[in-house]
Design an enzyme around this catalytic site. Structure first.
Site, PDB file in Angstrom:
ATOM      1  N   ILE A  12       0.921  -1.230  -0.033  1.00 19.31           N
ATOM      2  CA  ILE A  12       0.012  -0.001  -0.085  1.00 19.31           C
ATOM      3  C   ILE A  12       0.907   1.255   0.084  1.00 19.31           C
ATOM      4  O   ILE A  12       0.520   2.239  -0.663  1.00 19.31           O
ATOM      5  CB  ILE A  12      -0.938   0.003   1.173  1.00 19.31           C
ATOM      6  CG1 ILE A  12      -1.956   1.122   1.143  1.00 19.31           C
ATOM      7  CG2 ILE A  12      -0.323  -0.027   2.521  1.00 19.31           C
ATOM      8  CD1 ILE A  12      -3.333   0.904   1.935  1.00 19.31           C
ATOM      9  N   ALA A  46      -3.651  -8.017   5.211  1.00 14.14           N
ATOM     10  CA  ALA A  46      -4.493  -7.235   6.079  1.00 14.14           C
ATOM     11  C   ALA A  46      -5.758  -7.815   6.160  1.00 14.14           C
ATOM     12  O   ALA A  46      -6.475  -7.922   5.084  1.00 14.14           O
ATOM     13  CB  ALA A  46      -4.537  -5.808   5.980  1.00 14.14           C
ATOM     14  N   GLU A 115     -12.030  -2.334  17.095  1.00 11.52           N
ATOM     15  CA  GLU A 115     -11.024  -3.199  17.339  1.00 11.52           C
ATOM     16  C   GLU A 115     -10.492  -2.954  18.583  1.00 11.52           C
ATOM     17  O   GLU A 115     -10.578  -1.710  19.156  1.00 11.52           O
ATOM     18  CB  GLU A 115      -9.891  -3.325  16.118  1.00 11.52           C
ATOM     19  CG  GLU A 115     -10.511  -3.967  15.129  1.00 11.52           C
ATOM     20  CD  GLU A 115      -9.550  -4.074  14.007  1.00 11.52           C
ATOM     21  OE1 GLU A 115      -8.228  -3.801  14.006  1.00 11.52           O
ATOM     22  OE2 GLU A 115      -9.700  -4.483  12.743  1.00 11.52           O
ATOM     23  N   HIS A 243       0.592  -9.926  17.730  1.00 10.46           N
ATOM     24  CA  HIS A 243      -0.970  -9.950  17.604  1.00 10.46           C
ATOM     25  C   HIS A 243      -1.554 -10.993  18.658  1.00 10.46           C
ATOM     26  O   HIS A 243      -0.772 -12.234  18.528  1.00 10.46           O
ATOM     27  CB  HIS A 243      -1.282 -10.150  16.214  1.00 10.46           C
ATOM     28  CG  HIS A 243      -2.731  -9.990  15.916  1.00 10.46           C
ATOM     29  ND1 HIS A 243      -3.759 -10.599  16.686  1.00 10.46           N
ATOM     30  CD2 HIS A 243      -3.470  -8.852  15.294  1.00 10.46           C
ATOM     31  CE1 HIS A 243      -5.091 -10.193  16.297  1.00 10.46           C
ATOM     32  NE2 HIS A 243      -5.054  -9.097  15.345  1.00 10.46           N
ATOM     33  N   ARG A 290      -3.252  -3.928  22.169  1.00  7.21           N
ATOM     34  CA  ARG A 290      -2.913  -5.296  21.904  1.00  7.21           C
ATOM     35  C   ARG A 290      -1.573  -5.869  22.820  1.00  7.21           C
ATOM     36  O   ARG A 290      -1.624  -7.029  23.120  1.00  7.21           O
ATOM     37  CB  ARG A 290      -2.155  -5.182  20.521  1.00  7.21           C
ATOM     38  CG  ARG A 290      -3.313  -5.825  19.512  1.00  7.21           C
ATOM     39  CD  ARG A 290      -2.673  -5.821  18.161  1.00  7.21           C
ATOM     40  NE  ARG A 290      -3.630  -5.445  17.399  1.00  7.21           N
ATOM     41  CZ  ARG A 290      -3.771  -5.276  16.112  1.00  7.21           C
ATOM     42  NH1 ARG A 290      -2.261  -5.207  15.367  1.00  7.21           N
ATOM     43  NH2 ARG A 290      -4.656  -5.300  15.292  1.00  7.21           N
ATOM     44  N   HIS A 351       3.666  -9.565  14.536  1.00  9.26           N
ATOM     45  CA  HIS A 351       2.867  -9.013  13.572  1.00  9.26           C
ATOM     46  C   HIS A 351       3.211  -7.888  12.854  1.00  9.26           C
ATOM     47  O   HIS A 351       3.174  -7.607  11.623  1.00  9.26           O
ATOM     48  CB  HIS A 351       1.531  -8.924  14.307  1.00  9.26           C
ATOM     49  CG  HIS A 351       0.301  -8.502  13.616  1.00  9.26           C
ATOM     50  ND1 HIS A 351      -0.118  -8.939  12.623  1.00  9.26           N
ATOM     51  CD2 HIS A 351      -0.343  -7.026  13.568  1.00  9.26           C
ATOM     52  CE1 HIS A 351      -1.252  -8.631  11.959  1.00  9.26           C
ATOM     53  NE2 HIS A 351      -1.339  -7.111  12.506  1.00  9.26           N
ATOM     54  N   ARG A 386       1.232   0.163  18.330  1.00 11.74           N
ATOM     55  CA  ARG A 386       0.313   0.709  17.289  1.00 11.74           C
ATOM     56  C   ARG A 386      -1.210   0.377  17.712  1.00 11.74           C
ATOM     57  O   ARG A 386      -1.285  -0.647  18.238  1.00 11.74           O
ATOM     58  CB  ARG A 386       0.611   0.074  15.876  1.00 11.74           C
ATOM     59  CG  ARG A 386      -0.232   0.441  14.870  1.00 11.74           C
ATOM     60  CD  ARG A 386       0.196  -0.393  13.641  1.00 11.74           C
ATOM     61  NE  ARG A 386       0.071  -1.788  13.804  1.00 11.74           N
ATOM     62  CZ  ARG A 386      -0.830  -2.489  13.172  1.00 11.74           C
ATOM     63  NH1 ARG A 386      -1.791  -1.847  12.381  1.00 11.74           N
ATOM     64  NH2 ARG A 386      -1.127  -3.634  13.268  1.00 11.74           N
TER      65      ARG A 386
END
Ligand code: FAD
Ligand code: SIN
Length: 535
Positions: A12, A46, A115, A243, A290, A351, A386
């Site tokens: 991306i 993703a 999330e 993750h 996370r 991750h 993150r």
């Protein structure tokens, strides 16, 4: 080969930038290099989606900023957070214009998921394969854009700087400049040089340095290692995000992800005894950020002597589950798990790399004429941890910013005309075909083992010291093999992974505190001094 704009990476970040530049300069050819297939990227895998303030009645920029800062545990650059959150929705609209389809609800509004760490529903998604859809839309737009040349199966070995012209370049050299790259054509086995006025590194993450990772094979930290070798600045490499919920499937690599969106829709983590344990760790329970969830799982596994915990979706509406997560439903079925009847065994997996090549607010690295964007970059957005689904967003916002800055830089370079007239070819003299490729594979296994055993979710000083001593040996052996043998992608990736491993351990050793993703039981307190570790 010569070009004005060279892009390394077709995920991306690389494609967003390339499209911007190509549309702005229709008379120029943009070269994009990728080491395997065009779509074999972290981007393609993703799942959960892309975060962005969409529903302005319930959500706001301030809330998204606040959530990002809380997840980042004190180390986010607030200016960058504001930039990404505020510029994000415009970039999302652009990819929708390129043809990316995000799910809508019955009323025709975008269906927004939730999330960990998000206070509102703000995740746009395409089922549970958002990245695949975004990568498809970008690649199709590239195909429609006549002046992008995408070169596949070419492995960039190193960036070219004054070092290759015979000058002494050290960490204190202030004007290190990038003139292009050396690239190995995987089909012909020839090393070619591509000179470029402006180069963008969009080489993605480095999850492959760990034994268990959600990242595909390409994620070997090549860009970070290249910049470090060229004496550029790298920061915060100790912040590796694990993750919490990768499917536990021994012997399968990379690990299949069970998106956090499943917990966003009501999935509950349970231990061996069937107890919903997250309430003992954080009031946000299964939707805590996370770092907290991954550590809680790690603790439950250690306490119970198990290799995984469970994600319980049995109470969730079957039709809705299959509608939102068809890929996960099918994958689980394929290994004999019907998620409506059985719990899913899950365990944490490496991750995402929050640190990387240090950049400023326009994506400029410490090396002149070299930008970095996407997962390989450290812009200051993520801090020590993150926030979920902020990565695709960051890549698009910084793809645009690198492009804007490049339009000024190219003028400056053209006006100054200080490009060296002759750059040396790659030197392969004295090298021979590798006698035993197995040495490379074995060293890579050793490296993954060391990183997983000593530099995982919970760290200690002794473990870090052990890791460093073992990495020193691997480094020494691999460098001597590298100098003696013909270059190959396998050898380059191993070298890069060792460098990345070293940078993670070094960053972790310097950070005498526990913050965000870096948790060291010998330094449990947070330091009063907020600092980025720059290597
Ligand atoms: P990538 O997409 O990884 O692209 C890297 C490119 O660089 C590739 O084309 C590769 O071939 C090329 N490359 C690398 N080294 C070389 C070299 N030496 N020579 C030539 N080419 C090279 N983020 C979110 O925001 N939301 C999500 O839902 C989400 N889910 C995820 C699920 C999974 C399973 C994974 C692994 C990640 C997820 N992430 C998510 C993170 C996100 O997908 C990545 O951080 C992001 O896609 C990275 O994009 P990129 O363009 O920087 O790199
Ligand atoms: C996921 O879908 O859980 C991954 C999201 C992310 O990495 O941002």
């Amino acid at each position: 080969m010569q070009t004005d704009f060279l892009v390394i990476g077709s995920g991306i970040a690389g494609l967003t930038y390339s499209l911007k530049v190509a549309k702005y300069y229709p008379e120029k050819q943009i070269i994009v290099i990728t080491k395997t297939q065009a779509d074999e990227t972290n981007t393609k895998y993703a799942q959960g989606g892309i975060a962005g303030v969409w529903d302005e009645e319930k959500d706001s920029y301030d809330k998204h900023i606040e959530d990002t800062l809380i997840a980042g545990d004190g180390l986010c650059n607030e200016k960058i957070v504001e930039i990404v959150v505020k510029e994000g929705p415009e970039r999302i609209k652009e990819i929708i214009e390129y043809g990316a389809r995000f799910d809508k609800d019955a009323s025709g509004e975008y269906s927004l998921g939730k999330e960990g760490g998000h206070s509102e529903n703000r995740i746009l998604h395409h089922k549970d394969v958002t990245g695949q859809e975004m990568e498809r839309a970008l690649l199709e737009e590239v195909e429609r854009t006549h002046n992008i040349r995408l070169i596949k199966h070419c492995f960039v070995i190193d960036i070219i700087t004054q070092h290759h012209l015979g000058y002494l370049v050290t960490k204190s050299t202030t004007d290190i400049t990038c003139y292009g790259v050396y690239v190995l054509n995987v089909h012909s086995n020839a090393v070619e040089k591509i000179t470029s006025k402006i180069t963008l590194l969009a080489t993605g993450g480095n999850g492959q340095v760990y034994r268990t990772t959600t990242n595909p094979r390409i994620a070997t930290g090549d860009g970070v290692a290249m910049v470090y070798r060229a004496k550029g600045r790298i920061e915060n490499m100790e912040f590796i995000q694990f993750h919490p919920t990768a499917l536990f499937e021994p012997g399968v690599s990379p690990s299949f992800l069970i998106t956090e969106a499943v917990r966003g829709d009501g999935g509950i983590l349970r231990n061996k005894q069937g107890e919903a344990f997250m309430e003992h760790y954080d009031e946000r329970k299964d939707l805590a950020p996370r770092d907290i969830v991954a550590r809680a799982i790690d603790n439950e596994m250690k306490k119970n002597g198990t290799e995984h915990v469970f994600l319980d979706c049995r109470h969730m509406d079957k039709e809705k589950f299959i509608h939102h997560f068809p890929n996960i439903y099918q994958k689980c079925l394929s290994i004999g798990i019907d998620v409506t009847q059985q719990m899913i065994p899950v365990a944490p997996a490496a991750h995402y790399s929050c640190g990387g090549i240090k950049t400023d607010d326009m994506g400029r690295t410490s090396i002149k004429h070299l930008y970095a964007c996407g997962e390989c970059a450290s812009t200051g957005l993520h801090g020590a941890n993150r926030l979920a689904s902020n990565s695709l967003l960051e890549a698009m916002v910084f793809g645009q910013r690198c492009f804007t800055d490049s339009t000024e830089l190219i003028e400056e370079i053209n006006n100054n005309n200080h490009f060296p007239s002759e750059l040396p070819d790659w030197k392969a003299k004295g090298t021979t075909e590798p006698k035993e490729m197995i040495l490379i594979t074995q060293t890579r296994k050793e490296l993954e083992q060391i990183m997983s055993d000593y530099v995982g979710i919970v760290r200690t000083d002794v473990r870090l010291r052990r890791a460093m001593r073992r990495l020193d040996l691997l480094y020494e052996e691999t460098e001597s093999l590298y100098r003696a043998t013909k270059v190959s992608p396998q050898m380059c990736e191993l070298r890069n992974l060792i460098t990345v491993g070293y940078l993670i351990v070094k960053g972790a050793e310097f950070r005498k505190e526990s913050r965000g993703l870096h948790y060291n039981t010998d330094h449990l307190e947070k330091s009063a001094l907020l600092q980025n570790i720059i290597l």
